[in-house]
Design a protein around this motif. Structure first.
Motif, PDB file in Angstrom:
ATOM      1  N   ILE A  39       0.830  -1.195   0.000  1.00  0.00           N
ATOM      2  CA  ILE A  39       0.000   0.000   0.000  1.00  0.00           C
ATOM      3  C   ILE A  39       0.869   1.252   0.000  1.00  0.00           C
ATOM      4  CG2 ILE A  39      -0.188   0.275   2.507  1.00  0.00           C
ATOM      5  CD1 ILE A  39      -3.228   0.688   2.078  1.00  0.00           C
ATOM      6  N   THR A  44      -4.817  -0.146  -4.140  1.00  0.00           N
ATOM      7  CA  THR A  44      -3.441  -0.641  -4.265  1.00  0.00           C
ATOM      8  C   THR A  44      -3.356  -1.728  -5.326  1.00  0.00           C
ATOM      9  OG1 THR A  44      -2.976  -0.179  -1.932  1.00  0.00           O
ATOM     10  CG2 THR A  44      -1.529  -1.749  -3.029  1.00  0.00           C
ATOM     11  N   ASP A  49      -2.847   5.853  -2.076  1.00  0.00           N
ATOM     12  CA  ASP A  49      -4.010   4.995  -2.281  1.00  0.00           C
ATOM     13  C   ASP A  49      -5.190   5.395  -1.379  1.00  0.00           C
ATOM     14  OD1 ASP A  49      -2.511   3.526  -4.136  1.00  0.00           O
ATOM     15  OD2 ASP A  49      -1.762   2.171  -2.587  1.00  0.00           O
TER      16      ASP A  49
END
Length: 236
Positions: free
Chosen positions: A65, A101, A69
């Protein structure tokens, strides 16, 4: 509920030998793209030989991640079922970010755009090229099919969520433009994919994916290590 195929714990330990250390798992997401009816195919890529983690193994596109995002725009939100399952594990904002992601990492590694047409936009950071290509992510097409945490003591540790989407969700499924992280990318029939050099978790999730093509309501498997032993739990 039994898994689609047994999880190979010994192979999982061999894929990423213990090196010590106490790294915390980092949130990550993977996208499994499928196409075909009677003879399903899946998109996979081979990790470049120089990688510290899972070098030369065949995997699904994905990665960890990124801060961007959490604020990236989209034109379709998670289905109620996917949101429910993810939000049982984390806040809604993080659940949405992890789905994004998966979309972003797939674009970065393969050039494939999961999304709908939109006016090109100028944004900073990792989403820049995606948005300049004239698209917005459509999270409504995603299914959430598995979760796995890398065992302790590895050089890299991830708390990975595996998403799945059909080829119809891609804007141009034949335009594959790898970034170099994956040195070969291909649509593969399932029997050919199973014959590749796969990490244990990838092989396990590949089996789950195959089952979900005909049984989409299967409980979600969660693979992790508890007190030194691999455990596979299934959650509705």
């Amino acid at each position: 509920m039994k898994p689609a195929a047994p999880f190979d714990a010994a192979q999982d330990l061999a894929d990423a030998p213990r090196t010590g250390g106490g790294q915390k798992p980092k949130d990550a997401a993977t996208l499994i793209l499928t196409r075909g009816g009677d003879r399903p195919e899946v998109l996979m890529g081979r990790r470049a030989p120089g990688h510290v983690f899972m070098a030369s193994k065949w995997v699904f596109p994905g990665g960890r991640i990124d801060r961007s995002d959490f604020t990236a725009a989209s034109c379709g939100e998670l289905s109620s079922d996917v949101a429910r399952r993810l939000e049982a594990e984390m806040p809604a904002r993080r659940a949405r970010a992890l789905a994004l992601t998966a979309v972003r990492e797939t674009f970065e590694e393969t050039g494939l755009i999961l999304g709908r047409p939109a006016p090109p936009a100028s944004v900073a950071g990792p989403w820049r090229e995606y948005r300049q290509a004239g698209a917005l992510p459509d999270l409504s097409v995603l299914s959430y099919i598995a979760r796995a945490i890398t065992p302790p003591g590895r050089t890299r540790r991830f708390d990975a969520r595996f998403f799945m989407a059909p080829v119809e969700a891609l804007r141009d499924p034949d335009r594959i433009e790898g970034s170099g992280e994956l040195d070969e990318i291909a649509w593969l029939p399932l029997d050919e994919a199973r014959a590749l050099d796969l990490p244990a978790i990838t092989r396990f999730v590949l089996g789950e994916m195959a089952e979900r093509l005909t049984h989409p309501d299967r409980p979600l498997p969660f693979v992790r290590m508890v007190r030194g032993q691999h455990v596979v739990e299934h959650r509705d």
